[in-house]
Enzyme design. Structure first.
Site, PDB file in Angstrom:
ATOM      1  N   HIS A 184      12.988  13.890  -1.408  1.00 55.00           N
ATOM      2  CA  HIS A 184      11.882  14.103  -2.359  1.00 55.00           C
ATOM      3  C   HIS A 184      11.621  12.867  -3.218  1.00 55.00           C
ATOM      4  CE1 HIS A 184      11.936  18.493  -1.584  1.00 55.00           C
ATOM      5  NE2 HIS A 184      13.257  18.317  -1.498  1.00 55.00           N
ATOM      6  N   SER A 314       1.715 -14.630   1.806  1.00 52.41           N
ATOM      7  CA  SER A 314       0.591 -14.643   0.885  1.00 52.41           C
ATOM      8  C   SER A 314      -0.094 -15.995   0.903  1.00 52.41           C
ATOM      9  CB  SER A 314       1.070 -14.330  -0.540  1.00 52.41           C
ATOM     10  OG  SER A 314       0.030 -14.520  -1.483  1.00 52.41           O
ATOM     11  N   LYS A 320       6.425 -15.699  -0.619  1.00 53.80           N
ATOM     12  CA  LYS A 320       6.373 -14.254  -0.436  1.00 53.80           C
ATOM     13  C   LYS A 320       6.572 -13.896   1.039  1.00 53.80           C
ATOM     14  CE  LYS A 320       3.707 -10.386  -2.330  1.00 53.80           C
ATOM     15  NZ  LYS A 320       3.687  -9.439  -1.210  1.00 53.80           N
ATOM     16  N   GLU A 327       3.740  -3.110   9.171  1.00 57.43           N
ATOM     17  CA  GLU A 327       2.320  -2.842   8.915  1.00 57.43           C
ATOM     18  C   GLU A 327       1.536  -2.720  10.219  1.00 57.43           C
ATOM     19  OE1 GLU A 327       1.281  -5.993   6.257  1.00 57.43           O
ATOM     20  OE2 GLU A 327       2.507  -5.184   4.627  1.00 57.43           O
TER      21      GLU A 327
END
Length: 465
Positions: A184, A314, A320, A327
């Site tokens: 949860h 990035s 980054k 993805e």
């Protein structure tokens, strides 16, 4: 040399590019249906193999002369030897055409006929009467659909197994690396990262089994049904011979012993197998999602995993690193979900004796299989293979967790254990400090009962397949 030549079909004369192997029906379709992506090249190759098998079967049943049949076979062999790029030049039709795939079937007939007459101009080979002999678009196209679907699954299954193998390496390596469990989106009792990964492995193993259990339904071919399933104009024994020859060409176990009325008007097999692809996509989404969240950070996220730096993440933030393989998997999964709607809806449209959503259905199926194959391999090789655990971060989060208090419950009861956890949370102290302060446990008891690795039951294997 003239720019165009003129040929006739049943509707009249048609101008065709002089160097094109296609004929008037292909030319009409090229102009009538210019929208969308090209018919998958796998379908073209399957139809060519069907034409070859049909010619061989027709020769064996004396339905066509050896001279004509052998010429058709030779023409097909020359076409099949071409690269996909070169083959495409003479197969210019789009997916969004007639729902039976008739124009693509005729494109194939016309190209084979013209190629045959290039080989031997003295023998007239006709697209309908010779190349299409004993066949109809209504049975050749669904036959091609099943063949290419099986072919696509043969590429997908090794990709899924490869990911399973890579995950098993991580499962074994980190079997005793304890971390916080989460349910949860809240802290839960500990487990090991190896155990967590074992859940991913089991999911993918089940997905592979679902595909393997369902794919035999695609081995039933519609060939021999001709126009409406009755087999009109097909020589006796021809369907079985075609199935046998296609089996040899593709290394598959195909059969023509099927209900042809079903084969022309229903595509239940494609529908149910694509459902298994959707299930695989859903599990891939879940696994990729979990891993990219566990790797979030490196300073302000969960930070429990280190993922490979495959490319700069990035254009503005130096240094980054983004979970790009995850993805790609999740985007591919969404496309598969959408394709499942297409396949399911298209499968429901079996009006009377024929389904007329065939091209879009097989295009969606092949896209799903191709996307899953490619992204699964990329995920295995470019993310999972180089994945490592941040054990320091895992221990830090585990030591700060309150839910390990669950191990005290059998000894002091659920109610008192809950009070200890709430007291620690309220005071901002460690669980051990709150437990000792409660007076319910001694330090010796706490250290004995609160062994995170023991809590995981990592020495048990009864939950493994």
């Amino acid at each position: 040399m003239p720019e165009f030549r003129t040929e006739e079909d049943t509707l009249g004369p048609v101008q065709i590019p002089a160097d094109a192997l296609w004929g008037p029906q292909t030319e009409r379709s090229r102009h009538n249906f210019p929208t969308g992506q090209y018919m998958p090249i796998a379908i073209i190759r399957a139809l060519l193999n069907i034409k070859k098998a049909a010619a061989q079967a027709n020769m064996e049943t004396n339905a066509i002369s050896e001279e004509k049949g052998s010429l058709i076979v030779k023409a097909v062999d020359e076409l099949l030897a071409l690269s996909d790029e070169d083959l495409r030049k003479d197969f210019p039709l789009k997916v969004y055409q007639t729902g039976s795939g008739t124009q693509t079937n005729m494109n194939t007939n016309e190209v084979v006929a013209h190629k045959a007459m290039q080989i031997n101009p003295e023998v007239e080979i006709l697209p309908n009467d010779d190349v299409n002999k004993g066949q109809s678009s209504n049975d050749t196209f669904p036959t091609a659909m099943n063949v290419v679907a099986l072919e696509a699954l043969d590429k997908l299954k090794p990709a899924v197994q490869h990911l399973i193998d890579e995950l098993k390496i991580k499962q074994d390596k980190y079997w005793e690396t304890v971390k916080v469990g989460r349910t949860h989106l809240q802290d839960a009792v500990p487990l090991t990262f190896g155990q967590e990964v074992s859940g991913y492995v089991a999911a993918l193993e089940h997905d592979l089994k679902y595909i393997e259990q369902l794919e035999p339904t695609l081995e039933e071919l519609a060939i021999g049904g001709t126009a409406v399933g009755t087999g009109l104009n097909a020589a006796e024994g021809m369907p079985e011979k075609i199935a046998e020859k296609l089996s040899q060409a593709y290394g598959l176990k195909l059969t023509a012993k099927s209900n042809k009325f079903y084969g022309l008007s229903h595509h239940s097999g494609l529908n149910v197998v694509h459902g298994a692809l959707k299930t695989l996509a859903a599990d891939m989404f879940k696994i990729a999602q979990d891993i990219r969240f566990l790797a979030s950070g490196p300073r302000a996220g969960y930070g429990e995993l280190h993922i490979p730096a495959n490319e700069p993440g990035s254009s503005i933030m130096p240094g980054k690193v983004n979970p790009t393989q995850a993805e790609a998997v999740t985007m591919a999964a969404l496309r598969v979900f959408g394709n499942d709607v297409v396949v399911s809806t298209a499968s429901s449209q079996g009006n009377f004796e024929m389904n007329v959503f065939k091209p879009v259905m097989i295009d969606a199926f092949l896209e799903s299989a191709d996307l899953l194959t490619g992204t699964t391999m990329g995920f295995a090789d470019k993310m999972i293979h180089g994945l490592t655990v941040n054990e320091k971060r895992m221990k830090e989060l585990l030591d700060n967790s309150l839910m390990t208090v669950t191990a005290l419950s059998p000894h002091i009861g659920y109610h008192d254990s809950a009070k200890i956890a709430q007291a620690a949370d309220k005071a901002g102290s460690t669980l051990k400090e709150a437990a000792l302060k409660s007076g319910k446990v001694t330090e010796e008891q706490y250290d004995e009962w609160m062994d995170p690795l023991k809590m995981t039951n990592a020495d048990r294997h009864d939950y493994e397949d």
